[in-house]
Design an enzyme around this catalytic site. Structure first.
Site, PDB file in Angstrom:
ATOM      1  N   ARG A  66      84.274  40.066  27.057  1.00 40.12           N
ATOM      2  CA  ARG A  66      85.881  40.220  27.474  1.00 40.12           C
ATOM      3  C   ARG A  66      86.421  38.833  27.385  1.00 40.12           C
ATOM      4  O   ARG A  66      87.773  38.603  27.363  1.00 40.12           O
ATOM      5  CB  ARG A  66      86.116  40.727  28.851  1.00 40.12           C
ATOM      6  CG  ARG A  66      87.180  41.044  29.233  1.00 40.12           C
ATOM      7  CD  ARG A  66      87.289  42.347  30.329  1.00 40.12           C
ATOM      8  NE  ARG A  66      86.262  42.250  31.141  1.00 40.12           N
ATOM      9  CZ  ARG A  66      86.135  41.294  32.135  1.00 40.12           C
ATOM     10  NH1 ARG A  66      86.929  40.308  32.357  1.00 40.12           N
ATOM     11  NH2 ARG A  66      85.066  41.671  33.053  1.00 40.12           N
ATOM     12  N   TYR A 120     109.388  52.407  19.041  1.00 39.89           N
ATOM     13  CA  TYR A 120     108.320  53.479  19.143  1.00 39.89           C
ATOM     14  C   TYR A 120     108.224  54.231  20.351  1.00 39.89           C
ATOM     15  O   TYR A 120     108.677  53.579  21.462  1.00 39.89           O
ATOM     16  CB  TYR A 120     107.207  52.620  18.811  1.00 39.89           C
ATOM     17  CG  TYR A 120     105.838  53.549  19.326  1.00 39.89           C
ATOM     18  CD1 TYR A 120     105.753  54.972  18.624  1.00 39.89           C
ATOM     19  CD2 TYR A 120     104.904  53.117  20.196  1.00 39.89           C
ATOM     20  CE1 TYR A 120     104.494  55.743  19.142  1.00 39.89           C
ATOM     21  CE2 TYR A 120     103.869  53.895  20.607  1.00 39.89           C
ATOM     22  CZ  TYR A 120     103.672  55.159  20.121  1.00 39.89           C
ATOM     23  OH  TYR A 120     102.806  55.846  20.545  1.00 39.89           O
ATOM     24  N   ASP A 185     108.402  43.553  17.029  1.00 39.03           N
ATOM     25  CA  ASP A 185     107.474  44.387  16.492  1.00 39.03           C
ATOM     26  C   ASP A 185     107.509  44.656  15.075  1.00 39.03           C
ATOM     27  O   ASP A 185     108.487  44.996  14.232  1.00 39.03           O
ATOM     28  CB  ASP A 185     107.728  45.848  17.323  1.00 39.03           C
ATOM     29  CG  ASP A 185     106.576  46.806  16.589  1.00 39.03           C
ATOM     30  OD1 ASP A 185     105.918  46.644  15.887  1.00 39.03           O
ATOM     31  OD2 ASP A 185     106.211  47.613  17.676  1.00 39.03           O
ATOM     32  N   LYS A 210      97.864  50.763  12.243  1.00 40.60           N
ATOM     33  CA  LYS A 210      98.811  51.195  11.359  1.00 40.60           C
ATOM     34  C   LYS A 210      98.200  50.319   9.998  1.00 40.60           C
ATOM     35  O   LYS A 210      97.124  50.649   9.277  1.00 40.60           O
ATOM     36  CB  LYS A 210     100.196  51.095  11.585  1.00 40.60           C
ATOM     37  CG  LYS A 210     100.670  51.429  12.987  1.00 40.60           C
ATOM     38  CD  LYS A 210     100.220  53.239  13.055  1.00 40.60           C
ATOM     39  CE  LYS A 210     100.825  53.813  14.173  1.00 40.60           C
ATOM     40  NZ  LYS A 210     100.379  53.298  15.519  1.00 40.60           N
TER      41      LYS A 210
HETATM   42  N1  PLP Z   1     104.676  49.656  17.629  1.00 38.92           N
HETATM   43  C1  PLP Z   1     104.912  50.687  16.879  1.00 38.92           C
HETATM   44  C2  PLP Z   1     106.193  50.406  15.756  1.00 38.92           C
HETATM   45  C3  PLP Z   1     104.296  51.777  16.731  1.00 38.92           C
HETATM   46  O1  PLP Z   1     104.589  52.577  15.626  1.00 38.92           O
HETATM   47  C4  PLP Z   1     103.245  52.106  17.551  1.00 38.92           C
HETATM   48  C5  PLP Z   1     102.509  53.215  17.428  1.00 38.92           C
HETATM   49  O2  PLP Z   1     102.832  54.117  16.627  1.00 38.92           O
HETATM   50  C6  PLP Z   1     103.032  51.280  18.417  1.00 38.92           C
HETATM   51  C7  PLP Z   1     103.528  49.986  18.613  1.00 38.92           C
HETATM   52  C8  PLP Z   1     101.697  51.266  19.503  1.00 38.92           C
HETATM   53  O3  PLP Z   1     100.520  51.199  18.883  1.00 38.92           O
HETATM   54  P1  PLP Z   1      99.187  51.910  19.441  1.00 38.92           P
HETATM   55  O4  PLP Z   1      99.331  53.328  18.947  1.00 38.92           O
HETATM   56  O5  PLP Z   1      98.162  51.169  18.274  1.00 38.92           O
HETATM   57  O6  PLP Z   1      98.974  51.742  20.670  1.00 38.92           O
END
Ligand code: PLP
Length: 408
Positions: A66, A120, A185, A210
């Site tokens: 960790r 998101y 993001d 992704k």
């Molecule tokens: N940010 C964006 C733009 C996303 O599309 C997503 C998930 O779809 C996330 C953050 C969250 O990521 P995670 O699903 O890996 O927790």
């Protein structure tokens, strides 16, 4: 901020792996250890004190999973190089990464967040529900400066945004933020298309699940930033435990090496599909970013659920960034958790579909998609009647042309 001396394609293949040849290795080693021998307890005490004070990565041998892992550290180094930042800190998922950013700022008493919709769905939910004790003010990019308060700890934007692909001028927003860190993001664009730190973002977040992983088989998150914020993020990660598994770190490092090739190829197909969608009679509006990218969003005249049910080659699934093409209905899945009125104000209508374009042949994709659109259009009369009684769920004008310039 470091400026890489080598091109992105070269960094994608070599960053985080420079020492391998000297170690007599070709592939990066995968270290699954949770703990490590610590025969010098006094020495460890001093190193742990140092970590507690600064959050700097431990020098010398590892201590405990960790606190840090060498395979994950390779992925972090490589991602920082691609984003042009000093450091990067990896987490178990994109949501764990965002949570850590909120906790870092909240722990300083800076619990107010300014955010631009859409985000998101779960990011929206985390902020709107105040699940981590934060308070959010939603605004548009032009309203960021006015929304700041003395206790504002973070400004948050996605560009292109999930799921509408709305674009934000990061430089303008960064200017409005003043001394408040801007978190961008960058999941949809990836550093192949956009490096937010160059435009003033202090925190660059990815759902590594992704495009960075790229094959739909690894979950992770990462924040690229300066070393001061990275230290604070590592301390939060150590205390809250949202670490990236070493196998995920291994797969993400491997994924980065093909990231530029994948993103460029997938973007070329996405641009072509956006063009063809704009000419399809069942499509009322196509959203494709000026920046490019491998995501396409579009609104249909008929029943969006019938389109989802009719695809055969394309996978009807949430998530994105994989080598195969995925399609989903944001109002039902990725953004279901967002309040319906907030979905609408963020431009997420009931007729909107979001597609993540993969590496398949573009003509094969179009054959599948256009057949599914025709199937969806067949149910048009029935759904049009239902939509009328749904009090203008979509609202606004529609146009069958790719999206225009970035919206203010
Ligand atoms: N940010 C964006 C733009 C996303 O599309 C997503 C998930 O779809 C996330 C953050 C969250 O990521 P995670 O699903 O890996 O927790």
């Amino acid at each position: 901020m470091e400026t890489p001396s080598r091109s992105l394609a070269t960094e994608a293949v070599h960053a985080g792996r420079e020492d391998l040849a000297a170690l007599g290795l070709h592939a990066a080693p995968l270290d699954l250890s949770t703990t490590y021998p610590s025969p010098d307890s006094r020495g460890e005490a001093a190193r742990i004190d140092e970590f507690a004070a600064t959050g700097a990565p431990l020098e010398g041998p590892q201590v405990y999973g960790r606190l840090g892992n060498p395979t994950v550290a390779r992925f972090e180094q490589a991602l920082a190089r691609l984003e042009g930042t000093e450091s990067a800190v990896a987490f178990a998922s994109g949501m764990a990464a965002l949570s850590a950013c909120l906790l870092v700022r909240g722990s300083l008493g800076l619990r107010h967040v300014v955010a631009v919709r859409p985000l998101y769905g779960c990011s929206d939910h985390l902020l709107d529900g105040g699940l981590l004790g934060t308070e959010v003010t939603w605004t548009d990019p032009a309203g960021v400066a006015d929304a700041l308060r003395p206790d504002t700890g973070l400004v948050l934007v996605e560009t292109p945004a999930n799921p509408t692909l709305a674009e934000t001028d990061l430089r303008a927003v960064a200017y409005s933020c003043g001394s408040v860190p801007l978190l961008a993001d960058n999941t949809f664009a990836t550093p192949v298309l956009q490096r937010p730190a160059e435009h003033g973002a202090r925190l660059v977040l990815h759902s590594a699940t992704k495009y960075l992983g790229g094959h739909g088989d690894v979950m992770g998150g990462v924040v690229a930033c300066d070393e001061e914020l990275a230290g604070a993020l590592r301390r939060i990660r150590f205390a809250t435990g949202g670490v990236l598994h070493p196998l995920a770190g291994y797969l993400l490092l491997r994924g980065l090496s093909t990231l530029p090739v994948r993103v460029r190829a997938q973007s070329a197909s996405a641009a072509e599909l956006a063009r063809r969608l704009a000419g399809h009679p069942a499509v009322t509006r196509v959203r494709y970013p000026k920046l490019g990218g491998a995501m396409v969003a579009f609104e249909v005249r008929g029943d969006p659920h019938a389109v989802i049910a009719a695809v055969r080659l394309i996978t009807p699934a949430v998530s994105l960034g994989s080598v195969d093409t995925l399609i989903q209905h944001p109002g039902s899945i990725s953004h279901r958790i967002v309040d319906p009125a907030d979905r609408r104000s963020g431009g997420i209508g009931e007729r909107l579909l979001r597609m993540s374009v993969g590496l398949e042949d573009v003509d094969d994709l179009w054959a599948d998609l256009s057949a599914a659109l025709d199937a969806g259009a067949d149910t048009r009369a029935e759904t049009d009647t239902r939509a009328k009684s749904a009090a203008g769920a979509d609202g606004g004008a529609v146009s069958a042309v790719p999206q225009g310039p970035p919206r203010g």
